[in-house]
Design a protein around this motif. Structure first.
Motif, PDB file in Angstrom:
ATOM      1  N   LEU A  67       0.883  -1.270   0.152  1.00  0.00           N
ATOM      2  CA  LEU A  67      -0.018   0.029  -0.059  1.00  0.00           C
ATOM      3  C   LEU A  67       0.798   1.225  -0.118  1.00  0.00           C
ATOM      4  O   LEU A  67       0.654   1.983  -0.601  1.00  0.00           O
ATOM      5  CB  LEU A  67      -0.834   0.033   1.123  1.00  0.00           C
ATOM      6  N   PHE A  68       1.614   1.278   0.834  1.00  0.00           N
ATOM      7  CA  PHE A  68       2.703   2.594   0.972  1.00  0.00           C
ATOM      8  C   PHE A  68       3.519   2.918  -0.131  1.00  0.00           C
ATOM      9  O   PHE A  68       4.210   1.737  -0.759  1.00  0.00           O
ATOM     10  CB  PHE A  68       3.270   2.702   2.362  1.00  0.00           C
ATOM     11  N   ASN A  69       3.899   4.009  -0.425  1.00  0.00           N
ATOM     12  CA  ASN A  69       4.883   4.463  -1.522  1.00  0.00           C
ATOM     13  C   ASN A  69       6.083   3.813  -1.373  1.00  0.00           C
ATOM     14  O   ASN A  69       6.674   4.191  -0.087  1.00  0.00           O
ATOM     15  CB  ASN A  69       4.805   5.843  -1.588  1.00  0.00           C
ATOM     16  N   TYR A  73       7.055   3.045   5.506  1.00  0.00           N
ATOM     17  CA  TYR A  73       6.273   3.442   6.453  1.00  0.00           C
ATOM     18  C   TYR A  73       6.755   3.317   8.091  1.00  0.00           C
ATOM     19  O   TYR A  73       7.815   2.603   8.036  1.00  0.00           O
ATOM     20  CB  TYR A  73       4.989   2.449   6.303  1.00  0.00           C
ATOM     21  N   LYS A 117       2.821   7.300   3.490  1.00  0.00           N
ATOM     22  CA  LYS A 117       2.138   8.000   2.469  1.00  0.00           C
ATOM     23  C   LYS A 117       1.551   6.999   1.554  1.00  0.00           C
ATOM     24  O   LYS A 117       2.008   6.136   1.125  1.00  0.00           O
ATOM     25  CB  LYS A 117       2.964   9.077   1.566  1.00  0.00           C
ATOM     26  N   ILE A 118       0.421   7.248   1.010  1.00  0.00           N
ATOM     27  CA  ILE A 118      -0.156   6.591  -0.213  1.00  0.00           C
ATOM     28  C   ILE A 118      -0.599   7.730  -0.950  1.00  0.00           C
ATOM     29  O   ILE A 118      -1.548   8.597  -0.943  1.00  0.00           O
ATOM     30  CB  ILE A 118      -1.747   5.709   0.396  1.00  0.00           C
ATOM     31  N   THR A 123      -1.259   8.785   5.672  1.00  0.00           N
ATOM     32  CA  THR A 123      -2.361   8.042   6.042  1.00  0.00           C
ATOM     33  C   THR A 123      -2.141   7.085   7.094  1.00  0.00           C
ATOM     34  O   THR A 123      -0.760   6.593   7.275  1.00  0.00           O
ATOM     35  CB  THR A 123      -3.020   7.140   4.697  1.00  0.00           C
ATOM     36  N   ARG A 270      -4.197  -0.293  -4.138  1.00  0.00           N
ATOM     37  CA  ARG A 270      -3.562   0.665  -3.662  1.00  0.00           C
ATOM     38  C   ARG A 270      -3.987   2.047  -4.636  1.00  0.00           C
ATOM     39  O   ARG A 270      -4.229   3.251  -4.063  1.00  0.00           O
ATOM     40  CB  ARG A 270      -2.026   0.639  -3.866  1.00  0.00           C
ATOM     41  N   ASN A 271      -4.140   1.975  -5.705  1.00  0.00           N
ATOM     42  CA  ASN A 271      -4.713   2.862  -6.591  1.00  0.00           C
ATOM     43  C   ASN A 271      -5.854   3.427  -6.462  1.00  0.00           C
ATOM     44  O   ASN A 271      -6.363   4.608  -6.402  1.00  0.00           O
ATOM     45  CB  ASN A 271      -4.612   2.545  -8.245  1.00  0.00           C
ATOM     46  N   GLU A 274      -5.747   5.530  -3.159  1.00  0.00           N
ATOM     47  CA  GLU A 274      -5.027   6.698  -3.537  1.00  0.00           C
ATOM     48  C   GLU A 274      -5.911   7.666  -4.043  1.00  0.00           C
ATOM     49  O   GLU A 274      -6.165   8.878  -3.968  1.00  0.00           O
ATOM     50  CB  GLU A 274      -3.964   6.539  -4.408  1.00  0.00           C
TER      51      GLU A 274
END
Length: 293
Positions: A67-69, A73, A117-118, A123, A270-271, A274
């Motif tokens: 999930l996270f960029n 995290y 970050k997402i 988040t 994830r998209n 976002e």
């Protein structure tokens, strides 16, 4: 004869019986279609069967990484409530069950919380772990949800929860059931701060979890074919003694009957998050929000 019997024959038998040494974790059998899957291919496909699209149950670490960029995290330290307050024992002591569950997991209980970050949005994400005592909701899970809500308010960040639970934790009795109102109040705290709260319901989400924070989201998403209910279909069928509709209490059934906003495949999760977070936080996103199920 003794030399042949006592030395040569055992050596020959040992060679014949010797098994080829191969790791036993290279393959995984799909629980839905029974296909044998190479574990590296399954991991690359986010633990979704490429043959039947069955979504395997996964833990917090895999969720966070997906999930996270860039998989970056920070794990949030969670309060540690008193263990075994009721001194519960059935076939095993509750403390022994906790030790066994922790030996199989890198986390202390059935929830983990992370911040990162997402897309463009900072988040807070909380993930229940069904592999830890069925993801059951005890005091530790309640404290984890409350800590996640408090962190979201402190950071002025949206809260996303991935639910996966067999219900309340019987070994904690009434103390487990008390987590339903406690977590409900925590979610209201997030909403009072005018921050988005998104729930992703995964297989299975049942019992007191469904009756509390899992159905309080501003947006409800589910993975395909996830079981989502209070009492399971077998219990209901035995109670009313009637045949249930096909797909009863699965994601698709709930979407059709207005209890979900959308069903999202794991590869698109994830998209989609976002898109939603960028929209709800009024921040520029990289993807346009589209309607899909």
């Amino acid at each position: 004869m003794n030399w042949l019997t006592n030395y040569v024959r055992p050596k020959i038998r040992a060679v014949l019986k010797q098994k080829k040494e191969t790791p036993d974790n290279l393959w995984h059998k799909c629980k839905n279609c029974g296909q044998l899957l190479y574990i590296k291919d399954l991991e690359a496909n986010l633990h979704v069967c490429p043959h039947c699209d069955y979504h395997e149950r996964i833990g917090p670490r895999q969720r966070f990484d997906n999930l996270f960029n860039g998989g970056e995290y920070t794990l949030i330290d969670l309060p540690k409530p008193k263990e075994d307050p009721l001194k519960f024992k059935d076939q095993k002591k509750y403390t022994d069950r906790l030790k066994a569950a922790r030996a199989r997991s890198e986390f202390d209980d059935a929830i983990a919380v992370a911040y990162g970050k997402i897309g463009n949005v900072n988040t807070v994400v909380a993930v229940q772990n069904f592999l830890f005592m069925g993801g059951s909701m005890g005091m530790a899970v309640g404290e984890g949800i409350i800590a996640a809500a408090q962190h979201a308010v402190e950071k002025k960040a949206p809260l996303v929860i991935f639910s996966a639970a067999g219900g309340a934790r019987m070994q904690e009795g009434i103390l487990s059931l008390m987590q339903m109102p406690r977590t409900t109040v925590a979610i209201e705290m997030v909403k009072d701060a005018k921050l988005p709260y998104i729930v992703v319901l995964t297989d299975p989400t049942t019992g007191g979890v469904t009756a509390s924070y899992a159905m309080l989201g501003d947006v409800h998403i589910a993975e395909p074919n996830a079981l989502i209910c209070f009492a399971g279909p077998r219990v209901i069928k035995d109670t009313i003694r009637e045949e249930l509709p096909e797909g009863f209490q699965r994601s698709e059934y709930l979407l059709e009957h207005g209890m979900l906003d959308m069903i999202v495949h794991r590869k698109d999760m994830r998209n989609k998050l976002e898109q939603l977070l960028s929209l709800l936080m009024k921040q520029p996103g990289t993807l346009a929000l589209t309607h899909d199920t």
